[in-house]
Write a protein that holds these residues in place. Structure first.
Motif, PDB file in Angstrom:
ATOM      1  N   LYS A  46      49.435 -24.511  55.659  1.00  0.00           N
ATOM      2  CA  LYS A  46      49.710 -25.799  55.032  1.00  0.00           C
ATOM      3  C   LYS A  46      48.613 -26.092  54.032  1.00  0.00           C
ATOM      4  O   LYS A  46      47.571 -25.437  54.029  1.00  0.00           O
ATOM      5  N   ARG A  47      48.853 -27.086  53.181  1.00  0.00           N
ATOM      6  CA  ARG A  47      47.859 -27.418  52.150  1.00  0.00           C
ATOM      7  C   ARG A  47      46.552 -27.855  52.787  1.00  0.00           C
ATOM      8  O   ARG A  47      46.553 -28.407  53.893  1.00  0.00           O
ATOM      9  N   VAL A  48      45.472 -27.581  52.086  1.00  0.00           N
ATOM     10  CA  VAL A  48      44.142 -27.958  52.570  1.00  0.00           C
ATOM     11  C   VAL A  48      43.349 -28.588  51.432  1.00  0.00           C
ATOM     12  O   VAL A  48      43.608 -28.328  50.259  1.00  0.00           O
ATOM     13  N   SER A  81      40.373 -29.605  61.001  1.00  0.00           N
ATOM     14  CA  SER A  81      39.429 -29.024  60.047  1.00  0.00           C
ATOM     15  C   SER A  81      39.068 -27.590  60.406  1.00  0.00           C
ATOM     16  O   SER A  81      39.213 -27.159  61.552  1.00  0.00           O
ATOM     17  N   MET A  82      38.586 -26.897  59.380  1.00  0.00           N
ATOM     18  CA  MET A  82      38.142 -25.523  59.527  1.00  0.00           C
ATOM     19  C   MET A  82      36.825 -25.386  58.777  1.00  0.00           C
ATOM     20  O   MET A  82      36.712 -25.856  57.642  1.00  0.00           O
ATOM     21  N   ALA A 110      43.268 -29.653  56.812  1.00  0.00           N
ATOM     22  CA  ALA A 110      44.694 -29.433  56.581  1.00  0.00           C
ATOM     23  C   ALA A 110      45.380 -30.785  56.364  1.00  0.00           C
ATOM     24  O   ALA A 110      45.007 -31.786  56.985  1.00  0.00           O
ATOM     25  N   MET A 111      46.376 -30.794  55.482  1.00  0.00           N
ATOM     26  CA  MET A 111      47.083 -32.024  55.145  1.00  0.00           C
ATOM     27  C   MET A 111      48.587 -31.850  55.322  1.00  0.00           C
ATOM     28  O   MET A 111      49.128 -30.783  55.055  1.00  0.00           O
ATOM     29  N   TRP A 115      49.851 -36.345  52.751  1.00  0.00           N
ATOM     30  CA  TRP A 115      48.411 -36.219  52.501  1.00  0.00           C
ATOM     31  C   TRP A 115      47.567 -36.862  53.602  1.00  0.00           C
ATOM     32  O   TRP A 115      46.506 -37.410  53.343  1.00  0.00           O
ATOM     33  N   GLN A 116      48.044 -36.736  54.822  1.00  0.00           N
ATOM     34  CA  GLN A 116      47.292 -37.174  55.988  1.00  0.00           C
ATOM     35  C   GLN A 116      46.794 -35.939  56.727  1.00  0.00           C
ATOM     36  O   GLN A 116      47.473 -34.899  56.731  1.00  0.00           O
ATOM     37  N   PRO A 117      45.610 -36.022  57.370  1.00  0.00           N
ATOM     38  CA  PRO A 117      45.120 -34.870  58.135  1.00  0.00           C
ATOM     39  C   PRO A 117      46.165 -34.385  59.133  1.00  0.00           C
ATOM     40  O   PRO A 117      46.847 -35.192  59.779  1.00  0.00           O
TER      41      PRO A 117
END
Length: 144
Positions: A46-48, A81-82, A110-111, A115-117
């Motif tokens: 997924k988008r990050v 998070s990463m 990751a979002m 656009w939420q975590p």
């Protein structure tokens, strides 16, 4: 096995340099950020977005015409998070030499589509080296 790595290869041009012929640090940081993003995008599927860049060290000047290899490895995974370790290697093709150019840590989140975590797949280290890096991130988080 889950893929926790990313890699980018770039050649650097005169537009990327300062008056001394060295590549701008910001250009290298941008390459490192993109590499971290690729690793996390592949891992999370997924988008990050970048949440933090830290411990960025420039080990040697990088000059126009050299090839930059940026490699990223995820060393810690939280809920959304990463933490990614990025290493930059520089190759002078004409001389046939390589050297360490830069290194740093990036935290990516990751979002979802709003656009939420968003949660990421869990990962736990297994090798001694991976466990040591994981624990270092945990200790740093406790100090913040």
């Amino acid at each position: 096995m889950v893929n926790r790595q990313g890699m980018l290869i770039e050649t650097l041009l005169p537009k990327d340099t300062n008056g001394y012929g060295n590549i701008f640090g910001g250009v290298i940081m941008s390459i490192m950020d993109k590499t971290a993003g690729v690793a996390c995008w592949r891992y999370a599927k997924k988008r990050v977005v970048t949440a933090c860049a830290e411990r960025i060290t420039f080990h040697t000047p990088i000059t126009v015409g050299e090839v930059v290899y940026s490699r990223a490895t995820i060393i810690h995974v939280g809920r959304t998070s990463m933490t990614v370790e990025v290493e930059v290697e520089v190759e002078n093709v004409e001389k046939g030499t390589t050297r360490r150019g830069a290194s740093g840590l990036f935290t990516m989140v990751a979002m979802d589509d709003e656009w939420q975590p968003s949660s990421v797949p869990p990962w736990k280290p297994e090798t001694e080296a991976d466990i040591a890096k994981w624990q270092e991130v945990e200790e740093r988080r406790k100090r913040k």
